[in-house]
Write a protein that holds these residues in place. Structure first.
Motif, PDB file in Angstrom:
ATOM      1  N   VAL A 136      62.700 -20.655 113.559  1.00 23.02           N
ATOM      2  CA  VAL A 136      63.579 -20.651 114.723  1.00 23.02           C
ATOM      3  C   VAL A 136      62.751 -21.014 115.946  1.00 23.02           C
ATOM      4  CG1 VAL A 136      65.112 -19.234 116.148  1.00 23.02           C
ATOM      5  CG2 VAL A 136      65.025 -18.889 113.667  1.00 23.02           C
ATOM      6  N   GLY A 137      63.329 -21.807 116.865  1.00 20.12           N
ATOM      7  CA  GLY A 137      62.601 -22.224 118.065  1.00 20.12           C
ATOM      8  C   GLY A 137      61.998 -21.056 118.813  1.00 20.12           C
ATOM      9  N   GLY A 138      60.723 -21.193 119.186  1.00 19.91           N
ATOM     10  CA  GLY A 138      60.033 -20.152 119.938  1.00 19.91           C
ATOM     11  C   GLY A 138      59.217 -19.202 119.089  1.00 19.91           C
ATOM     12  N   GLU A 139      59.366 -19.259 117.760  1.00 20.78           N
ATOM     13  CA  GLU A 139      58.564 -18.397 116.901  1.00 20.78           C
ATOM     14  C   GLU A 139      57.139 -18.931 116.789  1.00 20.78           C
ATOM     15  OE1 GLU A 139      61.100 -16.137 113.581  1.00 20.78           O
ATOM     16  OE2 GLU A 139      60.988 -18.295 113.246  1.00 20.78           O
ATOM     17  N   SER A 140      56.220 -18.043 116.430  1.00 13.28           N
ATOM     18  CA  SER A 140      54.838 -18.452 116.196  1.00 13.28           C
ATOM     19  C   SER A 140      54.235 -17.567 115.118  1.00 13.28           C
ATOM     20  CB  SER A 140      54.007 -18.340 117.482  1.00 13.28           C
ATOM     21  OG  SER A 140      53.989 -16.995 117.937  1.00 13.28           O
ATOM     22  N   TYR A 141      53.118 -18.021 114.532  1.00 10.40           N
ATOM     23  CA  TYR A 141      52.395 -17.209 113.563  1.00 10.40           C
ATOM     24  C   TYR A 141      51.674 -16.076 114.279  1.00 10.40           C
ATOM     25  CZ  TYR A 141      52.951 -21.011 110.156  1.00 10.40           C
ATOM     26  OH  TYR A 141      53.447 -21.958 109.311  1.00 10.40           O
ATOM     27  N   GLY A 143      49.093 -14.649 113.193  1.00 12.64           N
ATOM     28  CA  GLY A 143      47.671 -14.872 113.013  1.00 12.64           C
ATOM     29  C   GLY A 143      47.131 -16.042 113.803  1.00 12.64           C
ATOM     30  N   GLY A 144      47.978 -16.638 114.654  1.00 16.33           N
ATOM     31  CA  GLY A 144      47.559 -17.809 115.418  1.00 16.33           C
ATOM     32  C   GLY A 144      47.960 -19.089 114.716  1.00 16.33           C
ATOM     33  N   GLY A 145      47.990 -20.182 115.430  1.00 23.00           N
ATOM     34  CA  GLY A 145      48.351 -21.461 114.839  1.00 23.00           C
ATOM     35  C   GLY A 145      49.726 -21.910 115.291  1.00 23.00           C
ATOM     36  N   VAL A 146      49.887 -23.213 115.367  1.00 24.61           N
ATOM     37  CA  VAL A 146      51.119 -23.813 115.872  1.00 24.61           C
ATOM     38  C   VAL A 146      52.161 -23.862 114.769  1.00 24.61           C
ATOM     39  CG1 VAL A 146      52.144 -25.905 116.835  1.00 24.61           C
ATOM     40  CG2 VAL A 146      49.839 -25.192 117.535  1.00 24.61           C
ATOM     41  N   VAL A 147      53.396 -23.537 115.115  1.00 30.21           N
ATOM     42  CA  VAL A 147      54.523 -23.666 114.194  1.00 30.21           C
ATOM     43  C   VAL A 147      55.674 -24.284 114.958  1.00 30.21           C
ATOM     44  CG1 VAL A 147      55.273 -21.286 114.627  1.00 30.21           C
ATOM     45  CG2 VAL A 147      56.028 -22.469 112.573  1.00 30.21           C
ATOM     46  N   ALA A 148      56.279 -25.321 114.395  1.00 24.43           N
ATOM     47  CA  ALA A 148      57.340 -26.058 115.077  1.00 24.43           C
ATOM     48  C   ALA A 148      58.703 -25.639 114.554  1.00 24.43           C
ATOM     49  CB  ALA A 148      57.145 -27.562 114.866  1.00 24.43           C
ATOM     50  N   ALA A 149      59.705 -25.772 115.399  1.00 21.48           N
ATOM     51  CA  ALA A 149      61.072 -25.467 114.991  1.00 21.48           C
ATOM     52  C   ALA A 149      61.438 -26.276 113.752  1.00 21.48           C
ATOM     53  CB  ALA A 149      62.033 -25.773 116.130  1.00 21.48           C
ATOM     54  N   ASN A 150      62.085 -25.621 112.817  1.00 17.74           N
ATOM     55  CA  ASN A 150      62.554 -26.210 111.555  1.00 17.74           C
ATOM     56  C   ASN A 150      61.456 -26.415 110.518  1.00 17.74           C
ATOM     57  OD1 ASN A 150      65.309 -26.336 112.360  1.00 17.74           O
ATOM     58  ND2 ASN A 150      64.833 -28.183 113.550  1.00 17.74           N
ATOM     59  N   ASP A 151      60.209 -26.033 110.810  1.00 15.79           N
ATOM     60  CA  ASP A 151      59.180 -26.044 109.769  1.00 15.79           C
ATOM     61  C   ASP A 151      59.562 -25.044 108.669  1.00 15.79           C
ATOM     62  OD1 ASP A 151      57.629 -27.907 110.991  1.00 15.79           O
ATOM     63  OD2 ASP A 151      55.990 -26.551 111.538  1.00 15.79           O
ATOM     64  N   LEU A 152      59.143 -25.336 107.441  1.00 19.01           N
ATOM     65  CA  LEU A 152      59.368 -24.407 106.332  1.00 19.01           C
ATOM     66  C   LEU A 152      58.226 -23.405 106.283  1.00 19.01           C
ATOM     67  CD1 LEU A 152      60.464 -26.809 103.451  1.00 19.01           C
ATOM     68  CD2 LEU A 152      61.898 -25.560 105.055  1.00 19.01           C
ATOM     69  N   VAL A 153      58.571 -22.118 106.240  1.00 21.20           N
ATOM     70  CA  VAL A 153      57.544 -21.083 106.255  1.00 21.20           C
ATOM     71  C   VAL A 153      57.882 -19.953 105.302  1.00 21.20           C
ATOM     72  CG1 VAL A 153      56.801 -21.504 108.638  1.00 21.20           C
ATOM     73  CG2 VAL A 153      58.646 -19.862 108.183  1.00 21.20           C
ATOM     74  N   VAL A 154      56.838 -19.242 104.904  1.00 15.27           N
ATOM     75  CA  VAL A 154      56.988 -17.916 104.327  1.00 15.27           C
ATOM     76  C   VAL A 154      56.992 -16.943 105.503  1.00 15.27           C
ATOM     77  CG1 VAL A 154      55.947 -16.164 102.844  1.00 15.27           C
ATOM     78  CG2 VAL A 154      55.822 -18.588 102.204  1.00 15.27           C
ATOM     79  N   ALA A 155      57.983 -16.072 105.546  1.00 14.05           N
ATOM     80  CA  ALA A 155      58.104 -15.128 106.663  1.00 14.05           C
ATOM     81  C   ALA A 155      58.173 -13.707 106.134  1.00 14.05           C
ATOM     82  CB  ALA A 155      59.356 -15.438 107.483  1.00 14.05           C
ATOM     83  N   ASP A 156      57.726 -12.766 106.971  1.00 10.23           N
ATOM     84  CA  ASP A 156      57.919 -11.363 106.631  1.00 10.23           C
ATOM     85  C   ASP A 156      59.003 -10.790 107.524  1.00 10.23           C
ATOM     86  OD1 ASP A 156      56.709 -10.879 109.091  1.00 10.23           O
ATOM     87  OD2 ASP A 156      55.012  -9.747 108.266  1.00 10.23           O
ATOM     88  N   ALA A 157      59.083  -9.467 107.640  1.00 13.41           N
ATOM     89  CA  ALA A 157      60.148  -8.848 108.418  1.00 13.41           C
ATOM     90  C   ALA A 157      60.033  -9.127 109.911  1.00 13.41           C
ATOM     91  CB  ALA A 157      60.144  -7.341 108.170  1.00 13.41           C
ATOM     92  N   VAL A 158      58.851  -9.556 110.354  1.00 12.91           N
ATOM     93  CA  VAL A 158      58.617  -9.783 111.777  1.00 12.91           C
ATOM     94  C   VAL A 158      58.718 -11.258 112.152  1.00 12.91           C
ATOM     95  CG1 VAL A 158      56.972  -9.482 113.670  1.00 12.91           C
ATOM     96  CG2 VAL A 158      57.171  -7.738 111.880  1.00 12.91           C
ATOM     97  N   GLY A 159      58.161 -12.143 111.315  1.00 10.15           N
ATOM     98  CA  GLY A 159      58.175 -13.564 111.641  1.00 10.15           C
ATOM     99  C   GLY A 159      57.378 -14.376 110.645  1.00 10.15           C
ATOM    100  N   PRO A 160      57.088 -15.656 110.961  1.00 10.02           N
ATOM    101  CA  PRO A 160      56.353 -16.530 110.048  1.00 10.02           C
ATOM    102  C   PRO A 160      54.941 -16.013 109.777  1.00 10.02           C
ATOM    103  CG  PRO A 160      57.448 -17.806 111.763  1.00 10.02           C
ATOM    104  CD  PRO A 160      57.555 -16.372 112.164  1.00 10.02           C
ATOM    105  N   VAL A 161      54.528 -16.089 108.500  1.00 10.84           N
ATOM    106  CA  VAL A 161      53.175 -15.657 108.136  1.00 10.84           C
ATOM    107  C   VAL A 161      52.376 -16.761 107.444  1.00 10.84           C
ATOM    108  CG1 VAL A 161      53.664 -13.187 108.037  1.00 10.84           C
ATOM    109  CG2 VAL A 161      54.047 -14.598 106.006  1.00 10.84           C
ATOM    110  N   ALA A 162      53.036 -17.832 106.981  1.00 12.50           N
ATOM    111  CA  ALA A 162      52.318 -18.919 106.313  1.00 12.50           C
ATOM    112  C   ALA A 162      53.221 -20.139 106.205  1.00 12.50           C
ATOM    113  CB  ALA A 162      51.872 -18.501 104.914  1.00 12.50           C
ATOM    114  N   PRO A 163      52.648 -21.344 106.264  1.00 15.72           N
ATOM    115  CA  PRO A 163      53.440 -22.533 105.974  1.00 15.72           C
ATOM    116  C   PRO A 163      53.827 -22.551 104.503  1.00 15.72           C
ATOM    117  CG  PRO A 163      51.121 -23.108 106.125  1.00 15.72           C
ATOM    118  CD  PRO A 163      51.232 -21.662 106.514  1.00 15.72           C
ATOM    119  N   VAL A 164      54.896 -23.251 104.164  1.00 18.89           N
ATOM    120  CA  VAL A 164      55.312 -23.297 102.760  1.00 18.89           C
ATOM    121  C   VAL A 164      54.258 -23.976 101.898  1.00 18.89           C
ATOM    122  CG1 VAL A 164      56.584 -25.473 102.913  1.00 18.89           C
ATOM    123  CG2 VAL A 164      57.282 -23.758 101.237  1.00 18.89           C
ATOM    124  N   VAL A 165      53.482 -24.895 102.482  1.00 16.22           N
ATOM    125  CA  VAL A 165      52.346 -25.526 101.817  1.00 16.22           C
ATOM    126  C   VAL A 165      51.138 -25.384 102.734  1.00 16.22           C
ATOM    127  CG1 VAL A 165      51.364 -27.653 100.882  1.00 16.22           C
ATOM    128  CG2 VAL A 165      53.825 -27.204 100.631  1.00 16.22           C
TER     129      VAL A 165
END
Length: 210
Positions: A136-141, A143-165
């Motif tokens: 979702v727009g405005g989210e970030s990892y 642990g640091g690192g850039v994440v763009a809207a509509n990227d595929l990610v593994v997420a936990d209860a709080v937010g993105p934690v890893a790219p799908v690849v």
């Protein structure tokens, strides 16, 4: 032994990319896993002829289904997206799958055995349930690192934690001192669901030394 569970996948991803699945489990690393991992990689170095496989598959140890998926999401399958795979190329020079620490060793062993790429998170820094979704727009990892809207990610209860690849960013990734590890793997079209869930289960048994 903890159960290996299928995590939720966002319906839009299934519509666009086919029957993806996310399999996860959490395991405590046993002291015996260090020696067992080194011994296992030593046996695999000869048994699976990893150097020949890397030469034959454009520098990759992955099951071909994952190379197809990487193309599908716009990645170059000749460029390994994880540190683990890039380091594994040393087998072409040395003839050996080189051990590092229990979590890295188990991921490399599973890659050599069945061609499934495993991710590993520090369980102390991520909170389930986990899911596979788009950003979702405005989210970030965290642990640091850039994440763009509509990227595929593994997420936990709080937010993105890893790219799908690729590797989890920053200190979210399990490392040499991690005691409790979240193991996960994405099943992509072209590989059986049981193969991926079993790969996660097998890695958990290796790390728990059971």
């Amino acid at each position: 032994m903890p159960d290996v569970l299928a995590a939720p996948v966002e319906p839009r991803i299934l519509d666009e990319l086919g029957p993806l699945e996310l399999w996860t489990t959490t395991v405590t690393v046993a002291r015996a896993a260090t020696k067992a991992g080194r011994d296992r990689l030593g046996r695999l170095s000869g048994r699976f002829r990893a150097a020949e496989r890397i030469r034959a598959h454009a520098g990759r140890l992955l099951d071909p289904a994952y190379l197809t998926f990487e193309r599908q999401v716009g990645l170059d399958p000749t460029v390994p997206p994880t540190v683990l795979e890039r380091d594994a190329r040393e087998v072409v020079v040395t003839g050996q799958l080189m051990p590092s620490h229990p979590v890295a060793d188990v991921r490399l062993a599973i890659l050599a055995e069945v061609g499934v790429p495993l991710g590993a998170l520090d369980a102390a820094r991520t909170t389930g349930p986990w899911s596979l979704r788009t950003v979702v727009g405005g989210e970030s990892y965290r642990g640091g690192g850039v994440v763009a809207a509509n990227d595929l990610v593994v997420a936990d209860a709080v937010g993105p934690v890893a790219p799908v690849v690729g590797d989890p960013p920053g200190d979210l990734a399990a490392g040499p001192r991690t005691r409790d590890v979240v193991l996960y793997a994405v099943r992509v079209p072209g590989i059986a669901s049981w193969e991926v869930s079993e790969a996660v289960w097998r890695a958990a048994t290796y790390l728990s030394a059971t």
